[in-house]
Design a protein around this motif. Structure first.
Motif, mmCIF file in Angstrom:
data_model
loop_
_atom_site.group_PDB
_atom_site.id
_atom_site.type_symbol
_atom_site.label_atom_id
_atom_site.label_comp_id
_atom_site.label_asym_id
_atom_site.label_seq_id
_atom_site.Cartn_x
_atom_site.Cartn_y
_atom_site.Cartn_z
ATOM 1 N N ALA A 154 50.717 46.754 27.339
ATOM 2 C CA ALA A 154 49.669 46.236 28.215
ATOM 3 C C ALA A 154 49.116 44.921 27.705
ATOM 4 O O ALA A 154 49.053 44.679 26.496
ATOM 5 C CB ALA A 154 48.543 47.260 28.338
ATOM 6 N N GLY A 155 48.704 44.088 28.645
ATOM 7 C CA GLY A 155 47.980 42.887 28.263
ATOM 8 C C GLY A 155 46.547 43.237 27.894
ATOM 9 O O GLY A 155 46.060 42.905 26.812
ATOM 10 N N THR A 156 45.865 43.913 28.795
ATOM 11 C CA THR A 156 44.536 44.448 28.525
ATOM 12 C C THR A 156 44.484 45.874 29.047
ATOM 13 O O THR A 156 45.109 46.206 30.057
ATOM 14 C CB THR A 156 43.427 43.620 29.201
ATOM 15 O OG1 THR A 156 43.659 43.557 30.606
ATOM 16 C CG2 THR A 156 43.367 42.222 28.626
ATOM 17 N N ILE B 239 31.248 49.294 31.584
ATOM 18 C CA ILE B 239 31.800 49.503 30.239
ATOM 19 C C ILE B 239 33.256 49.963 30.271
ATOM 20 O O ILE B 239 34.048 49.623 29.398
ATOM 21 C CB ILE B 239 30.926 50.501 29.450
ATOM 22 C CG1 ILE B 239 31.345 50.527 27.980
ATOM 23 C CG2 ILE B 239 30.957 51.888 30.066
ATOM 24 C CD1 ILE B 239 30.378 51.282 27.086
ATOM 25 N N ALA B 240 33.666 50.732 31.303
ATOM 26 C CA ALA B 240 35.048 51.232 31.374
ATOM 27 C C ALA B 240 35.933 50.384 32.279
ATOM 28 O O ALA B 240 37.131 50.662 32.407
ATOM 29 C CB ALA B 240 35.054 52.678 31.881
ATOM 30 N N ASP B 241 35.391 49.357 32.885
ATOM 31 C CA ASP B 241 36.143 48.578 33.868
ATOM 32 C C ASP B 241 37.096 47.596 33.186
ATOM 33 O O ASP B 241 36.931 47.236 32.024
ATOM 34 C CB ASP B 241 35.173 47.825 34.775
ATOM 35 C CG ASP B 241 35.825 47.323 36.044
ATOM 36 O OD1 ASP B 241 36.909 47.842 36.400
ATOM 37 O OD2 ASP B 241 35.271 46.420 36.691
ATOM 38 N N THR B 242 38.097 47.180 33.941
ATOM 39 C CA THR B 242 39.057 46.187 33.469
ATOM 40 C C THR B 242 39.809 45.619 34.660
ATOM 41 O O THR B 242 39.916 46.268 35.705
ATOM 42 C CB THR B 242 40.057 46.811 32.473
ATOM 43 O OG1 THR B 242 40.985 45.800 32.036
ATOM 44 C CG2 THR B 242 40.850 47.941 33.111
ATOM 45 N N THR B 243 40.325 44.415 34.501
ATOM 46 C CA THR B 243 41.242 43.860 35.499
ATOM 47 C C THR B 243 42.689 44.105 35.080
ATOM 48 O O THR B 243 43.607 43.714 35.785
ATOM 49 C CB THR B 243 41.006 42.346 35.666
ATOM 50 O OG1 THR B 243 41.130 41.716 34.376
ATOM 51 C CG2 THR B 243 39.626 42.070 36.230
ATOM 52 N N GLY B 244 42.875 44.761 33.940
ATOM 53 C CA GLY B 244 44.212 45.082 33.447
ATOM 54 C C GLY B 244 44.593 46.513 33.771
ATOM 55 O O GLY B 244 44.580 46.932 34.931
ATOM 56 N N ASP B 245 44.906 47.289 32.742
ATOM 57 C CA ASP B 245 45.346 48.671 32.916
ATOM 58 C C ASP B 245 44.240 49.636 32.508
ATOM 59 O O ASP B 245 43.638 49.490 31.437
ATOM 60 C CB ASP B 245 46.596 48.929 32.074
ATOM 61 C CG ASP B 245 47.798 48.153 32.568
ATOM 62 O OD1 ASP B 245 48.447 48.647 33.492
ATOM 63 O OD2 ASP B 245 48.066 47.058 32.026
ATOM 64 N N ARG C 23 39.419 44.324 25.172
ATOM 65 C CA ARG C 23 38.262 43.553 25.640
ATOM 66 C C ARG C 23 38.165 43.632 27.157
ATOM 67 O O ARG C 23 39.160 43.673 27.870
ATOM 68 C CB ARG C 23 38.384 42.096 25.213
ATOM 69 C CG ARG C 23 38.358 41.878 23.724
ATOM 70 C CD ARG C 23 36.959 41.807 23.176
ATOM 71 N NE ARG C 23 36.335 40.522 23.465
ATOM 72 C CZ ARG C 23 35.044 40.272 23.266
ATOM 73 N NH1 ARG C 23 34.251 41.226 22.835
ATOM 74 N NH2 ARG C 23 34.558 39.085 23.518
ATOM 75 N N ASN C 24 36.950 43.626 27.660
ATOM 76 C CA ASN C 24 36.705 43.496 29.099
ATOM 77 C C ASN C 24 35.445 42.662 29.280
ATOM 78 O O ASN C 24 34.860 42.161 28.314
ATOM 79 C CB ASN C 24 36.589 44.867 29.761
ATOM 80 C CG ASN C 24 35.372 45.668 29.301
ATOM 81 O OD1 ASN C 24 34.681 45.281 28.373
ATOM 82 N ND2 ASN C 24 35.119 46.777 29.961
#
Length: 428
Positions: free
Chosen positions: A43-45, A58-64, A416-417
């Motif tokens: 994964a990238g993020t 806190i749990a969000d991401t634009t990655g996986d 990181r997010n």
């Protein structure tokens, strides 16, 4: 959103309250630690997802996004060491009955048995009691998958252990947690109504020390406090008879829910004695504790400042009471975990359950934070707050140490997010 097998999914993933829609490209639910290692390494993020009982990003991401709920479930009790090593994705309510049947207990539980072990510990979630540390205080060891896909373990006594427990998901995906156990015990829970303000202001420590766990519920409408939930730990003498009057409050005439208008049947049993895990939470696992239409905030101050903080909130209650469903006041014993809101001293937590209106609630949070600023109020990491990074650096003695730990564990920013980037902007 795309799932880990590549099939398109039209399901919109949100947090429990529905106020956050996750922006992940893919949602993974690995069935083994080996599969999780491959996902993280590629994964990238990536961010880990527990039960989604957080109210911010806190749990969000634009990655996986990775759910640990599909990992093999295990509960390994070491009777000699008095520990249990458990799958991190287990909810507390799925763990506690097994512990009780084995003659053991956890020292404390949060209001909800619905939350995951890993998620609760990572955000400093707690129960109540002048002698009870947060749920993370029971952690003796952690197993986690780091950014390069390796599995590492940190245990109490390791140099960076105190920074790895309440870690906000910044160091890796926790897969197993070892928890300290105590002998199983019974609890008797009562609810009293109408606690006079003079008791809170004049005898706060005595009120909060009245039982193993004490919660004050208030709508901040003025004298008196609406409800007091007393959870007494029983000894060999057996169940107790509750006095009808206690410190000027009256024993409730039947079961109560802390939020006005909500069904009391969703709450843990009041009156009769029962096992620790069926009384220490406020809510029962088989019911949704509310409809989820809410926001939550919580601020921790030193227990020695509790009365002054209470009076400061009283002075501004007109600005927030109309948006409030209910407030709760609890105590948390000190620990040494770097990002724990109770790090370094016994604390009192002022909790707010809001109507689900972010635009209206946000300016109110700023007023509350301003009122509590003289007392060094620390926000709950999993709930909504507006405290700026510079202020967080002042509030947490080990803030810079945690930045260094993040950089060392995750030099490329895999975990990181936006939440971490905002609250720890100087991390690598």
């Amino acid at each position: 959103m795309i799932d880990h097998s590549g099939r398109a999914s039209s399901v919109r993933r949100t947090n429990w309250a529905g106020n956050i829609s996750f922006g992940a490209r893919r949602l993974h639910t690995p069935a083994s630690v080996a599969e999780l290692q491959d996902i993280v390494a590629a994964a990238g993020t990536v961010r880990a997802l527990g039960t989604g009982h957080s109210f911010n990003t806190i749990a969000d991401t634009t990655g996986d996004l990775v759910s640990v709920a599909g990992l093999p479930r295990s509960i390994e009790i070491d009777r000699e060491a008095a520990t249990a090593t458990v799958s991190a994705g287990l909810r507390f309510g799925e763990l506690t009955d097994t512990l009780h049947r084995s003659g053991f207990a956890l020292h404390n539980l949060g209001s909800l048995p619905h939350i995951s072990v890993a998620g609760a510990c990572a955000t400093g979630t707690h129960g109540s009691g002048v002698g009870n540390r947060s749920l993370a205080g029971a952690v003796r060891a952690l197993e986690l998958v780091t950014a390069d896909g390796d599995v590492v373990t940190r245990q109490r006594g390791d140099q960076d252990f105190a920074g790895a427990v309440v870690s906000l998901g910044a160091l890796g995906v926790v897969t197993r947690v070892t928890l300290d156990l105590v002998p199983a015990f019974d609890v008797q829970q009562w609810v009293y109504e109408g606690l006079p303000r003079d008791e809170v202001i004049g005898r706060f420590d005595a009120v909060m020390s009245e039982a193993y766990s004490v919660s004050l519920f208030t709508g901040w409408r003025g004298d008196p406090v609406d409800q007091v939930w007393l959870k007494r730990r029983l000894t060999g003498d057996g169940p107790l008879v509750a006095p009808r009057r206690w410190r000027g409050a009256t024993l409730a005439g039947g079961p109560r829910h802390p939020v006005p208008g909500m069904p009391a049947g969703h709450c843990t049993q009041q009156g009769d004695a029962g096992p620790w895990h069926a009384r220490l939470p406020h809510f029962r696992l088989e019911f949704t504790p509310s409809n989820g239409e809410e926001l939550q905030s919580e601020y921790f101050v030193a227990r020695s400042d509790a009365v002054a903080a209470y009076e400061a909130l009283e002075r501004i209650r007109g600005s927030f009471a109309p948006l409030l469903q209910i407030g709760e006041i609890r105590t948390v014993a000190a620990d040494d975990l770097w990002l724990s809101p109770a790090q370094g001293g016994d604390a009192v937590a002022f909790h707010f359950t809001w109507v689900p209106d972010t635009a209206a609630v946000t300016p109110v949070l700023r007023k509350i934070e301003e009122a509590l600023a003289p007392f060094g109020a620390r926000p709950h990491w999993g709930k909504v707050f507006t405290t700026e990074p510079g202020r967080l650096r002042e509030l947490y003695r080990y803030y810079a140490d945690f930045e260094e730990l993040m950089t060392r564990f995750d030099p490329t920013g895999t975990f990181r997010n936006d939440f971490l980037a905002h609250h720890f902007p100087l991390a690598g």
